[in-house]
Design an enzyme around this catalytic site. Structure first.
Site, mmCIF file in Angstrom:
data_model
loop_
_atom_site.group_PDB
_atom_site.id
_atom_site.type_symbol
_atom_site.label_atom_id
_atom_site.label_comp_id
_atom_site.label_asym_id
_atom_site.label_seq_id
_atom_site.Cartn_x
_atom_site.Cartn_y
_atom_site.Cartn_z
ATOM 1 N N TYR A 1 5.672 -9.032 7.764
ATOM 2 C CA TYR A 1 5.237 -7.657 8.021
ATOM 3 C C TYR A 1 5.484 -7.292 9.482
ATOM 4 O O TYR A 1 5.549 -8.162 10.365
ATOM 5 C CB TYR A 1 3.721 -7.520 7.797
ATOM 6 C CG TYR A 1 3.264 -7.806 6.397
ATOM 7 C CD1 TYR A 1 3.177 -6.779 5.453
ATOM 8 C CD2 TYR A 1 2.877 -9.094 6.017
ATOM 9 C CE1 TYR A 1 2.729 -7.030 4.162
ATOM 10 C CE2 TYR A 1 2.434 -9.358 4.739
ATOM 11 C CZ TYR A 1 2.365 -8.323 3.812
ATOM 12 O OH TYR A 1 1.917 -8.582 2.548
ATOM 13 N N TYR B 1 -4.593 -9.887 3.309
ATOM 14 C CA TYR B 1 -4.848 -8.492 3.699
ATOM 15 C C TYR B 1 -4.542 -8.370 5.192
ATOM 16 O O TYR B 1 -5.329 -8.803 6.039
ATOM 17 C CB TYR B 1 -6.299 -8.115 3.410
ATOM 18 C CG TYR B 1 -6.610 -8.015 1.932
ATOM 19 C CD1 TYR B 1 -6.139 -6.938 1.183
ATOM 20 C CD2 TYR B 1 -7.372 -8.982 1.288
ATOM 21 C CE1 TYR B 1 -6.422 -6.829 -0.171
ATOM 22 C CE2 TYR B 1 -7.659 -8.881 -0.078
ATOM 23 C CZ TYR B 1 -7.186 -7.799 -0.788
ATOM 24 O OH TYR B 1 -7.478 -7.700 -2.133
ATOM 25 N N ASP C 1 0.848 -1.194 0.000
ATOM 26 C CA ASP C 1 0.000 0.000 0.000
ATOM 27 C C ASP C 1 0.884 1.245 0.000
ATOM 28 O O ASP C 1 2.042 1.201 0.412
ATOM 29 C CB ASP C 1 -0.889 0.016 1.253
ATOM 30 C CG ASP C 1 -1.955 -1.074 1.207
ATOM 31 O OD1 ASP C 1 -2.296 -1.526 0.101
ATOM 32 O OD2 ASP C 1 -2.423 -1.475 2.291
#
Ligand SMILES: [Zn+2]
Ligand SMILES: [Zn+2]
Length: 404
Positions: free
Chosen positions: A296, A368, A232
């Site tokens: 992440y 996601y 993103d």
């Protein structure tokens, strides 16, 4: 020679049309080896006159308009064009006046010429032969770096220069820029008040930071950016970076200094690049097709008090666990609404205070992550908020590793 007497009827009919030696011989181009079409034509003409058929070549050829008289000019023009760009190899092509091509086709049909070669093929070869000693580069038929196409009608040359491909890895150190150019939603690139005339939603991107410099160094036309997925806009890409392939179209200079490109691109404090190398075209598809797991780190804000032990316990519970994710509400307008099953490989928590903690996690490609944490109003299930019993949201998200 058998092919001569076997085809004497066709040759006689053809010669009456008023063909030059090239065009006459080309009707038998697939017969008799080790000679040019011009030689084939002369042999046929000699054979016809020995049989008493008057077959003098016309002043102007009915089919080709004596195009072969100016082959030298075509070759010079092609050689000049190729010399204007840098390449290891080249190929000469040609564009024949469509009217002449049609005339040739109907001549073949009329005569039943089954062993003919096309004018285009002969021109490509003969111009190539003349141009070769002027060019000093290898002829490449399969994947030429540059094709000089001679338009025989207008006697001009257009160059088709194959793109260069550079692979590497990038870090994105800004939460303000996207990976690729994002055209303005209102004007789609033309420039309007919404985008302050720049035609884009963001002033720059990872793609432009390296691509604009590569264009300048290679004197190319356009850049295209093929990433192994994307993050993103508000996410950082840290660690060793994300693999990508940069494509530069029509580079007039191919062998650019990649160390210099890296150095110049790395002047930016928004993105950094490493491991640049030239690759073949097929690296684009390979890069796009790979879907490795990602690691992440997210900063999470809880809407209630959470204690360290409980956060750790919930993190531990997501080990090799599959979750179902319906297309997130935030991207619903541009992606099909469906449910995807994705695996969370592991999660580690790092408690900061009673409403803040960090999660480091490895997930299957396409997960996601923000929605895994928040739950996205039940669209992702199971999710971290649900299991913790406190609603949580992701404040910042960074990609630590692409595990390719
Ligand atoms: Zn001709
Ligand atoms: Zn605009």
């Amino acid at each position: 020679m058998d092919w001569v007497s076997d085809n004497i009827v066709i040759a006689e009919a053809a010669s009456k049309k008023g063909l030059c030696d090239h065009c006459l011989g080309r009707l038998f181009g697939k017969l008799g080896t080790g000679m040019t079409n011009e030689q084939r034509g002369r042999i046929m003409r000699d054979e016809l006159s020995s049989r008493g058929v008057d077959t003098k070549a016309p002043d102007v050829c009915w089919l080709c308009d004596n195009v072969f008289d100016i082959l030298g000019r075509f070759a010079d023009a092609a050689a000049d064009a190729v010399a204007s760009v840098e390449s290891e190899n080249f190929l000469i092509g040609s564009r024949v006046d469509p009217e002449i091509a049609a005339k040739e086709k109907s001549l073949w049909d009329e005569l039943g010429a089954e062993n003919a070669e096309s004018l285009k093929t002969e021109l490509n070869r003969e111009i190539g032969k003349l141009a070769l000693p002027k060019i000093h580069r290898a002829v490449e038929f399969k994947n030429p770096q540059v094709v000089a196409c001679v338009d025989t009608q207008f006697a001009d040359v257009t160059l088709d220069i194959s793109p260069i491909f550079i692979s590497g890895r990038y870090n994105k150190l800004s939460r303000e820029i996207p990976q690729t150019i994002w055209p303005c939603r209102v004007c789609r690139g033309k420039g309007c008040p919404r985008c302050h005339g720049i035609g884009k939603m963001y002033s720059t991107s990872v793609q432009e930071i390296i691509g604009d410099i590569a264009i300048e160094m290679s004197n190319g036309k356009e850049h295209f950016f093929h990433g192994m997925g994307r993050e993103d806009i508000d996410a950082l890409m840290l660690g060793t970076g994300r693999p990508f392939v940069l494509e530069i179209s029509s580079p007039r200079i191919r062998d650019i200094d990649l160390d210099e490109l890296e150095k110049k691109a790395n002047v930016s404090d928004m993105a950094k690049f490493n491991s640049l190398t030239f690759v073949a075209r097929d690296a684009v598809q390979r890069t796009k097709d790979l879907a490795p797991t990602k690691t992440y780190k997210v900063r999470v804000r809880a809407e209630g008090k959470v204690n360290k032990e409980r956060v750790n316990e919930v993190a531990q519970s997501f080990r090799n666990l599959c979750i179902d994710q319906r297309t997130p509400a935030r991207v619903e307008h541009r992606r099909a609404d469906l449910v995807r099953r994705r695996e969370i490989l592991w999660v580690e928590a790092d408690w900061i205070d009673e409403s803040t903690f960090d999660l480091t996690l490895e997930t299957e490609s396409g997960t996601y992550v923000k929605e895994f944490v928040s739950g996205d109003d039940g669209r992702s299930s199971p999710n971290f908020s649900e299991v913790l019993g406190v609603k949580c949201g992701v404040e910042t998200l960074d990609v630590l590793a692409i595990n390719d």
